[in-house]
Design a protein around this motif. Structure first.
Motif, mmCIF file in Angstrom:
data_model
loop_
_atom_site.group_PDB
_atom_site.id
_atom_site.type_symbol
_atom_site.label_atom_id
_atom_site.label_comp_id
_atom_site.label_asym_id
_atom_site.label_seq_id
_atom_site.Cartn_x
_atom_site.Cartn_y
_atom_site.Cartn_z
ATOM 1 N N ILE A 287 -7.248 -13.459 5.464
ATOM 2 C CA ILE A 287 -8.097 -14.657 5.376
ATOM 3 C C ILE A 287 -9.556 -14.291 5.638
ATOM 4 O O ILE A 287 -10.466 -14.746 4.921
ATOM 5 N N ASN A 288 -9.808 -13.455 6.638
ATOM 6 C CA ASN A 288 -11.184 -13.034 6.927
ATOM 7 C C ASN A 288 -11.771 -12.213 5.780
ATOM 8 O O ASN A 288 -12.963 -12.316 5.470
ATOM 9 N N ALA A 289 -10.918 -11.382 5.143
ATOM 10 C CA ALA A 289 -11.397 -10.589 4.012
ATOM 11 C C ALA A 289 -11.770 -11.495 2.840
ATOM 12 O O ALA A 289 -12.779 -11.274 2.158
ATOM 13 N N VAL A 290 -10.965 -12.521 2.599
ATOM 14 C CA VAL A 290 -11.239 -13.454 1.498
ATOM 15 C C VAL A 290 -12.529 -14.224 1.754
ATOM 16 O O VAL A 290 -13.399 -14.338 0.874
ATOM 17 N N THR A 291 -12.675 -14.759 2.965
ATOM 18 C CA THR A 291 -13.901 -15.508 3.283
ATOM 19 C C THR A 291 -15.126 -14.591 3.308
ATOM 20 O O THR A 291 -16.254 -15.059 3.106
ATOM 21 N N GLY A 292 -14.907 -13.301 3.550
ATOM 22 C CA GLY A 292 -16.007 -12.348 3.555
ATOM 23 C C GLY A 292 -16.646 -12.170 2.188
ATOM 24 O O GLY A 292 -17.768 -11.670 2.070
ATOM 25 N N PHE A 293 -15.919 -12.555 1.136
ATOM 26 C CA PHE A 293 -16.471 -12.482 -0.223
ATOM 27 C C PHE A 293 -17.216 -13.766 -0.599
ATOM 28 O O PHE A 293 -17.537 -13.981 -1.767
ATOM 29 N N GLY A 294 -17.444 -14.609 0.369
ATOM 30 C CA GLY A 294 -18.226 -15.805 0.113
ATOM 31 C C GLY A 294 -17.407 -16.995 -0.347
ATOM 32 O O GLY A 294 -17.961 -18.008 -0.787
ATOM 33 N N ILE A 295 -16.104 -16.913 -0.269
ATOM 34 C CA ILE A 295 -15.229 -18.019 -0.679
ATOM 35 C C ILE A 295 -15.108 -18.996 0.487
ATOM 36 O O ILE A 295 -14.637 -18.631 1.567
ATOM 37 N N LYS A 296 -15.529 -20.233 0.284
ATOM 38 C CA LYS A 296 -15.597 -21.204 1.376
ATOM 39 C C LYS A 296 -14.626 -22.379 1.219
ATOM 40 O O LYS A 296 -14.151 -22.920 2.215
ATOM 41 N N LYS A 297 -14.363 -22.791 -0.014
ATOM 42 C CA LYS A 297 -13.472 -23.929 -0.220
ATOM 43 C C LYS A 297 -12.056 -23.602 0.242
ATOM 44 O O LYS A 297 -11.531 -22.540 -0.067
ATOM 45 N N ARG A 298 -11.458 -24.553 0.967
ATOM 46 C CA ARG A 298 -10.135 -24.309 1.547
ATOM 47 C C ARG A 298 -9.095 -24.020 0.465
ATOM 48 O O ARG A 298 -8.235 -23.165 0.639
ATOM 49 N N LYS A 299 -9.194 -24.741 -0.641
ATOM 50 C CA LYS A 299 -8.235 -24.554 -1.732
ATOM 51 C C LYS A 299 -8.304 -23.127 -2.276
ATOM 52 O O LYS A 299 -7.264 -22.497 -2.529
ATOM 53 N N ASN A 300 -9.519 -22.614 -2.438
ATOM 54 C CA ASN A 300 -9.689 -21.260 -2.973
ATOM 55 C C ASN A 300 -9.289 -20.191 -1.953
ATOM 56 O O ASN A 300 -8.751 -19.147 -2.307
ATOM 57 N N ILE A 301 -9.549 -20.450 -0.671
ATOM 58 C CA ILE A 301 -9.122 -19.511 0.373
ATOM 59 C C ILE A 301 -7.603 -19.360 0.350
ATOM 60 O O ILE A 301 -7.063 -18.247 0.407
ATOM 61 N N THR A 302 -6.915 -20.502 0.252
ATOM 62 C CA THR A 302 -5.448 -20.465 0.191
ATOM 63 C C THR A 302 -4.975 -19.724 -1.052
ATOM 64 O O THR A 302 -4.074 -18.876 -0.990
ATOM 65 N N LYS A 303 -5.594 -20.017 -2.177
ATOM 66 C CA LYS A 303 -5.202 -19.412 -3.448
ATOM 67 C C LYS A 303 -5.322 -17.891 -3.406
ATOM 68 O O LYS A 303 -4.368 -17.168 -3.727
ATOM 69 N N TYR A 304 -6.479 -17.397 -2.995
ATOM 70 C CA TYR A 304 -6.702 -15.949 -3.032
ATOM 71 C C TYR A 304 -5.963 -15.217 -1.906
ATOM 72 O O TYR A 304 -5.611 -14.049 -2.053
ATOM 73 N N THR A 305 -5.713 -15.889 -0.811
ATOM 74 C CA THR A 305 -4.901 -15.282 0.250
ATOM 75 C C THR A 305 -3.472 -15.063 -0.229
ATOM 76 O O THR A 305 -2.879 -14.004 0.012
ATOM 77 N N VAL A 306 -2.928 -16.058 -0.916
ATOM 78 C CA VAL A 306 -1.569 -15.928 -1.463
ATOM 79 C C VAL A 306 -1.522 -14.829 -2.521
ATOM 80 O O VAL A 306 -0.580 -14.026 -2.560
ATOM 81 N N ILE A 307 -2.547 -14.772 -3.380
ATOM 82 C CA ILE A 307 -2.588 -13.724 -4.407
ATOM 83 C C ILE A 307 -2.634 -12.336 -3.765
ATOM 84 O O ILE A 307 -1.924 -11.411 -4.188
#
Length: 396
Positions: A287-307
């Motif tokens: 989750i920290n790695a995903v948000t580190g790329f500038g992804i802020k929306k909760r929906k997108n954080i969930t999406k890319y974390t699952v991917i």
């Protein structure tokens, strides 16, 4: 038709169990110097060469027409002077079937592998998904029930991946692959103590003073370790193995790994690997790695974390397949998977291959040990602020 089934090795192991039951401290084994198959059996058994001996003239095995020297091997039973345990009785059943601990799945390794992946990487993925759906860390998941349960869940998981199971295993695996193959058996316990002491001393030093060296080592060591496993796999798959020390070929499955039981046995082994509970903790890293790329929306954080989690499962599954194939296609018996992997690497790629693998595993385990120690210390320092981070790291 009877060659290549390790009947001599199996018989010797059964005799050692009998000798241990009779409280014998050591067993002496002799064989002709020119009988390389018997010499190899003694070495696989773990016996050490004591020297050359002569057969007494009045002994029934004395032959006047034979002047071939005999070699004497010594197998020390040490302090294991006890009755045969239930586990040893199970081992006898496995030995009768010509199956070793690292190759029990045999031709049913696919079923066992699928079961292992489901309860190892599969449960870890579910843990990651569960955490990201409700928040950013394991405490957010536990808070759905109550704060007390959240603390209880977190403590249990951190203990499992910390000092109770996973953390000690990083030291033992490092010794098994990086040091044990080059240490005489009579000094193994002493070297094991020294290696693990140094290993965890370095872990504490780097954990107590986090710096970029750990990130640098981890960044490059994981690819090196994966490349090492890939190289061993393709060597085992394509190289001519007819004239090598280790015997290769398809093994048969034991009762536990029969066609109907291999899948369920794999489920048990995967669960026991404890990667499932670790997914709850490691989710915060993704989750920290995903948000580190500038992804802020909760929906997108969930999406890319699952991917990312699914991608990790795919990579892990490929690695598990390669390791399983190596074990299932190796006839020569070994006490554990670490020794098997090192022996196959040294046999197919030479001594330098075994050394490179040992160093890669050692450093990879070191970064894992540091990561587990820092995670454990961070959480318990947050839970008990009166105890410093350094003290908790020293204790763990």
């Amino acid at each position: 038709e009877h060659r290549g089934h390790h009947y001599a090795l199996i018989s010797c192991r059964l005799l050692l169990l009998l000798a241990r039951r009779h409280r014998m401290e050591e067993v002496l084994i002799t064989c002709r110097e020119d009988n390389f198959a018997s010499r190899r059996t003694c070495e696989q058994l773990g016996a050490t060469l004591a020297g050359r001996v002569d057969v007494p003239v009045n002994h029934e095995m004395y032959r006047a027409d034979s002047d071939a020297p005999l070699l004497q091997y010594r197998y020390r039973l040490g302090l294991e002077l006890r009755p045969i345990t239930e586990q040893e009785l199970v081992e006898i059943g496995k030995l009768y079937e010509c199956v070793t601990a690292d190759q029990l799945a045999g031709e049913n390794y696919w079923q066992a592998l699928i079961g292992f992946i489901l309860t190892d990487a599969g449960i870890a993925l579910l843990g990651i998904i569960a955490v990201v759906l409700v928040g950013n860390e394991i405490t957010d998941l536990g808070n759905l029930i109550s704060k007390k349960f959240s603390i209880f869940l977190s403590i249990v998981v951190y203990l499992l991946i910390g000092p109770l199971f996973a953390l000690p295993r990083t030291g033992s695996v490092s010794y098994e692959l990086a040091a044990k193959p080059y240490v005489p058996s009579e000094y193994s316990w002493l070297v094991s103590l020294a290696v693990t002491a140094v290993f965890f001393a370095v872990t504490y030093f780097l954990s107590a003073r986090p710096n970029k060296i750990v990130d640098i080592i981890g960044k490059y060591l994981t690819p090196i370790l994966i490349l090492s496993i890939v190289a061993i796999f393709f060597s085992c798959l394509f190289m001519d193995k007819s004239n090598h020390t280790i015997q290769y070929g398809a093994t048969t499955a034991s009762d536990a790994y029969s066609s109907g039981g291999a899948f369920f046995q794999g489920l048990v082994e995967g669960y026991n690997a404890l990667d499932g509970p670790a997914g709850l903790v490691f989710s915060i890293i993704i989750i920290n790695a995903v948000t580190g790329f500038g992804i802020k929306k909760r929906k997108n954080i969930t999406k890319y974390t699952v991917i990312c989690g699914i991608g990790a499962v795919i990579i892990l599954s490929a690695i598990y397949f390669m390791l399983t194939y190596i074990g299932a296609s190796t006839l020569t018996s070994f006490p554990n998977g670490g020794e098997l992997l090192h022996a196959v690497t040294s046999d197919l790629l030479g001594t330098p291959g075994g050394i490179i693998l040992g160093i890669a595993v050692l450093l990879a385990c070191l970064t894992t040990s540091i990561g587990l120690t820092t995670s454990f210390s961070d959480y318990f320092h947050e839970l008990i602020p009166s105890v410093s981070y350094q003290k908790i790291a020293l204790i763990v």
